[in-house]
Scaffold this motif. Sequence first.
Motif, PDB file in Angstrom:
ATOM      1  N   ARG A   1       0.866  -1.182   0.000  1.00  0.00           N
ATOM      2  CA  ARG A   1       0.000   0.000   0.000  1.00  0.00           C
ATOM      3  C   ARG A   1       0.898   1.226   0.000  1.00  0.00           C
ATOM      4  N   ALA A   2       0.601   2.168  -0.871  1.00  0.00           N
ATOM      5  CA  ALA A   2       1.467   3.333  -1.007  1.00  0.00           C
ATOM      6  C   ALA A   2       0.657   4.570  -1.320  1.00  0.00           C
ATOM      7  N   ARG A   3       1.245   5.684  -0.974  1.00  0.00           N
ATOM      8  CA  ARG A   3       0.701   6.985  -1.379  1.00  0.00           C
ATOM      9  C   ARG A   3       1.573   7.502  -2.504  1.00  0.00           C
ATOM     10  N   LEU A   4       0.982   7.658  -3.681  1.00  0.00           N
ATOM     11  CA  LEU A   4       1.718   8.074  -4.864  1.00  0.00           C
ATOM     12  C   LEU A   4       1.293   9.476  -5.284  1.00  0.00           C
ATOM     13  N   MET A   5       2.281  10.216  -5.774  1.00  0.00           N
ATOM     14  CA  MET A   5       2.057  11.583  -6.245  1.00  0.00           C
ATOM     15  C   MET A   5       2.573  11.699  -7.669  1.00  0.00           C
ATOM     16  N   PRO A   6       1.915  12.501  -8.511  1.00  0.00           N
ATOM     17  CA  PRO A   6       2.519  12.796  -9.816  1.00  0.00           C
ATOM     18  C   PRO A   6       3.860  13.496  -9.606  1.00  0.00           C
ATOM     19  N   PRO A   7       4.856  13.254 -10.453  1.00  0.00           N
ATOM     20  CA  PRO A   7       6.144  13.953 -10.303  1.00  0.00           C
ATOM     21  C   PRO A   7       5.946  15.463 -10.262  1.00  0.00           C
ATOM     22  N   ALA A   8       6.555  16.096  -9.282  1.00  0.00           N
ATOM     23  CA  ALA A   8       6.289  17.511  -9.011  1.00  0.00           C
ATOM     24  C   ALA A   8       7.021  18.419  -9.985  1.00  0.00           C
ATOM     25  N   PRO A   9       6.320  19.420 -10.523  1.00  0.00           N
ATOM     26  CA  PRO A   9       7.006  20.466 -11.306  1.00  0.00           C
ATOM     27  C   PRO A   9       7.801  21.353 -10.363  1.00  0.00           C
ATOM     28  N   PRO A  10       8.567  22.321 -10.872  1.00  0.00           N
ATOM     29  CA  PRO A  10       9.302  23.219  -9.977  1.00  0.00           C
ATOM     30  C   PRO A  10       8.366  23.901  -8.993  1.00  0.00           C
ATOM     31  N   MET A  11       8.796  23.958  -7.758  1.00  0.00           N
ATOM     32  CA  MET A  11       7.971  24.569  -6.724  1.00  0.00           C
ATOM     33  C   MET A  11       7.750  26.051  -7.010  1.00  0.00           C
ATOM     34  N   VAL A  12       8.817  26.733  -7.403  1.00  0.00           N
ATOM     35  CA  VAL A  12       8.786  28.142  -7.791  1.00  0.00           C
ATOM     36  C   VAL A  12       9.716  28.298  -8.986  1.00  0.00           C
ATOM     37  N   PRO A  13       9.658  29.396  -9.712  1.00  0.00           N
ATOM     38  CA  PRO A  13      10.571  29.561 -10.855  1.00  0.00           C
ATOM     39  C   PRO A  13      12.034  29.434 -10.440  1.00  0.00           C
ATOM     40  N   GLY A  14      12.766  28.609 -11.188  1.00  0.00           N
ATOM     41  CA  GLY A  14      14.177  28.385 -10.899  1.00  0.00           C
ATOM     42  C   GLY A  14      14.453  27.193 -10.037  1.00  0.00           C
ATOM     43  N   ALA A  15      13.433  26.585  -9.442  1.00  0.00           N
ATOM     44  CA  ALA A  15      13.633  25.421  -8.584  1.00  0.00           C
ATOM     45  C   ALA A  15      13.829  24.165  -9.428  1.00  0.00           C
ATOM     46  N   TYR A  16      14.187  23.081  -8.764  1.00  0.00           N
ATOM     47  CA  TYR A  16      14.468  21.820  -9.442  1.00  0.00           C
ATOM     48  C   TYR A  16      13.215  21.291 -10.118  1.00  0.00           C
ATOM     49  N   ASN A  17      13.353  20.882 -11.380  1.00  0.00           N
ATOM     50  CA  ASN A  17      12.220  20.407 -12.164  1.00  0.00           C
ATOM     51  C   ASN A  17      12.215  18.881 -12.159  1.00  0.00           C
ATOM     52  N   PHE A  18      11.632  18.298 -11.103  1.00  0.00           N
ATOM     53  CA  PHE A  18      11.610  16.842 -11.018  1.00  0.00           C
ATOM     54  C   PHE A  18      10.654  16.236 -12.051  1.00  0.00           C
ATOM     55  N   ALA A  19       9.596  16.941 -12.419  1.00  0.00           N
ATOM     56  CA  ALA A  19       8.652  16.419 -13.412  1.00  0.00           C
ATOM     57  C   ALA A  19       9.351  16.160 -14.737  1.00  0.00           C
ATOM     58  N   ARG A  20      10.249  17.057 -15.135  1.00  0.00           N
ATOM     59  CA  ARG A  20      10.994  16.864 -16.379  1.00  0.00           C
ATOM     60  C   ARG A  20      11.937  15.679 -16.279  1.00  0.00           C
ATOM     61  N   ARG A  21      12.619  15.570 -15.140  1.00  0.00           N
ATOM     62  CA  ARG A  21      13.532  14.436 -14.936  1.00  0.00           C
ATOM     63  C   ARG A  21      12.752  13.123 -14.956  1.00  0.00           C
ATOM     64  N   ALA A  22      11.605  13.082 -14.281  1.00  0.00           N
ATOM     65  CA  ALA A  22      10.802  11.861 -14.233  1.00  0.00           C
ATOM     66  C   ALA A  22      10.263  11.491 -15.610  1.00  0.00           C
ATOM     67  N   TRP A  23       9.951  12.491 -16.435  1.00  0.00           N
ATOM     68  CA  TRP A  23       9.446  12.236 -17.784  1.00  0.00           C
ATOM     69  C   TRP A  23      10.448  11.412 -18.584  1.00  0.00           C
ATOM     70  N   PHE A  24      11.704  11.795 -18.527  1.00  0.00           N
ATOM     71  CA  PHE A  24      12.722  11.076 -19.293  1.00  0.00           C
ATOM     72  C   PHE A  24      13.187   9.797 -18.595  1.00  0.00           C
TER      73      PHE A  24
END
Length: 726
Positions: free
Chosen positions: A190-213
Amino acid sequence: MPPGVPLAGEHAPDHAALQQRPWHSRWRLSSVAALLDRALADAGFDRAPWIAVSLAAGIALWFVLDTPWEWVIALMIAMGAGFAGWVIGTRVARFHLGSAIVAVAAALAFGLVLIWARSTMIGAEAYPAPQVKVFAGKILEREEQPAQQRIRLILAVRDAEQGTARKIRVNVPGEQAYDALGEGAVIRFRARLMPPAPPMVPGAYNFARRAWFDGYAATGSVLGPIDIIEPAPEATGLAAIQRLLSGHVRQNLGGSAGTIAAAFASGDRGAITEADEEAMRDAGLTHLLSISGLHVSAIIAAAFFVALKLLALWPWLALRIRLPVAAAAVGALAGIGYTLLTGAEVPTVRSCAAAVLVLIAIALGRDALSLRMVSVAAAFVMFLWPESLIGPSFQMSFSAVIAIVALHNAEPVKRFLAPREESWFAHVGRRTIMLLVTGFVIEIALMPIVLFHFHRAGVYGAFANVIAIPLVTFISMPLIAVALALDLVGLGGPVWWLVGQSLDLLLGIAHFTASQPGAVKLMPQMGLGTLALFVIGGLWLALWRGRWRLLGLVPSAVATVMLLLTPAPDVLISGDGRHVGIAGEGERLIMLRESRSDYARENLLELSGMTGETVTLADWPGAKCSRDFCVITLQRSGRDWHLLIARSRDIVEERALAAACDRADIVVADRYLPRSCQPQWLKADRRFLDKSGGLALFLEDESFTSVAQGEGEHGWWRGNDRRERR
């Protein structure tokens, strides 16, 4: 008189008409082409490095441009430039200029198509929304993270709605990190899953892009027990060897030194503590923890020289083959094996490819230290992983190597390092000075990239590296190799003690350097245009010869001025509206609420260019807070800005809310606000933030930037738009 030749005065051609003859235009174009061709030759134009640069430019264009139409237009422009180059080379004049234009345009177009195709083929559509439910899946990878007291699993789970397997990444607490949770095991959890997060604010780490690839559809954490449906098969392959080696090193060498030694031996950085990571980063020594050029070069060089000396002891072989070729083959095998053992990350593959090219050049008697070698290695990595271009690892690795090669190929440096009759002390001093200069050049080359991605950089890295690089290269890594070899016969204990002493010295250097006043330079947000100017200036300085290369100082100087004039944001708003950071009201960052994790706090601190502790808005003397809203007034450029920020999602009487909004310049809320709420300037409620993503507000300019402005219609962001339309 020959027939067809007019008499003087009879139908004599007009001089002006002669000037319009096609061959006169052709002659002028030929002259221009010849002039440019000679200029390029005098400036040291080498097609190979510029082809690699053009390939990178095509990949970068795809990320910078927003829509498929823009990608197509860029592709057509590149094809048009290639056709123009073909015309210049075949119709106007047969010069190198035409073929160079064709090659550069073709590489740019190929790069754009390459990354577009890769995104289409491997991009993973994210889960539409957070969810908590029971999953069953097969473990694809297991990553040890003892420093965080957990392990990380990458699994393939079946999507009941689509009937396909999707890849997810989950964290498992340390108490549930059973040995049975290995590659190939089938588990139910059993797990709690979240969509990969986009940058929190402009200039922050873009995990959604990393997860896409990377192919991740979601990430999350395991909740409760894990049922093993099918146990993992017996551990085999490089992943098992890597874990075994890492565990063996930590078993023989405890503490922080053991975690660093495990990273050098196997590439496993999961046990390194956050404090040590931060000290190494602020001291400019993080590159020592990532298996890249330094480590691969040390392994290959050691294997090459040991093989060369041992093979020379066999006269029969030495008389029949070229020993450098054989030694180069041994070094290449050692480098490839070490690359595979340490996980074959992009910087390691890049370093291995470059080192193998150096070995080939040595074996063939060619110049090994050249930009052609670097360009081939870069093209190799971009062809396999084009998305790595925008990552800090690729950019820092190649920037450092290009800086080193360009510096050591410069004529003044060649003269300074040329062999001469001198004392041993003078020889060592000359090499030490060159090492320090090289460190400064590398720091200057890396500073814009580090500031762009991490918003902070170590200022004293050049000095720390003068000691740290020889320490790791000539003492720590050879001692680790000797200790592992002696462990085969149970005699490695004393050598492991020496390894620990050398690595404790390395960590001591890192912590001492990072703790010095002014050791860290902060930069809240460097614009993409500023970074591009730095890159253009650096490449121009590195790839040309003579006075032409000095033109690269112009974009570098402009970028430096832009960097110094970059303002820090006054207000940062996260994409979900739950986190707000207010800067410029003292030495501490004001936050709307305390975060359960350090992620939000660290992002807001970094992007505001601040350090230290934070204070909540409710505890700030200049704010007035109720259970539902906070009001604060900021003074910027002689004007008062009134902010109304929501603290809860409870229903508020609409008329009172509308009146409060009317008095405010900016309203921020993590929920949908009624249309009657109309502030003077900006209404950043859930409806607005769903489209814009996180925001950075600059009150003096009355402007803001958003995450959406840098995402366009790329797959990792287009999914957010589809979820909104639903």
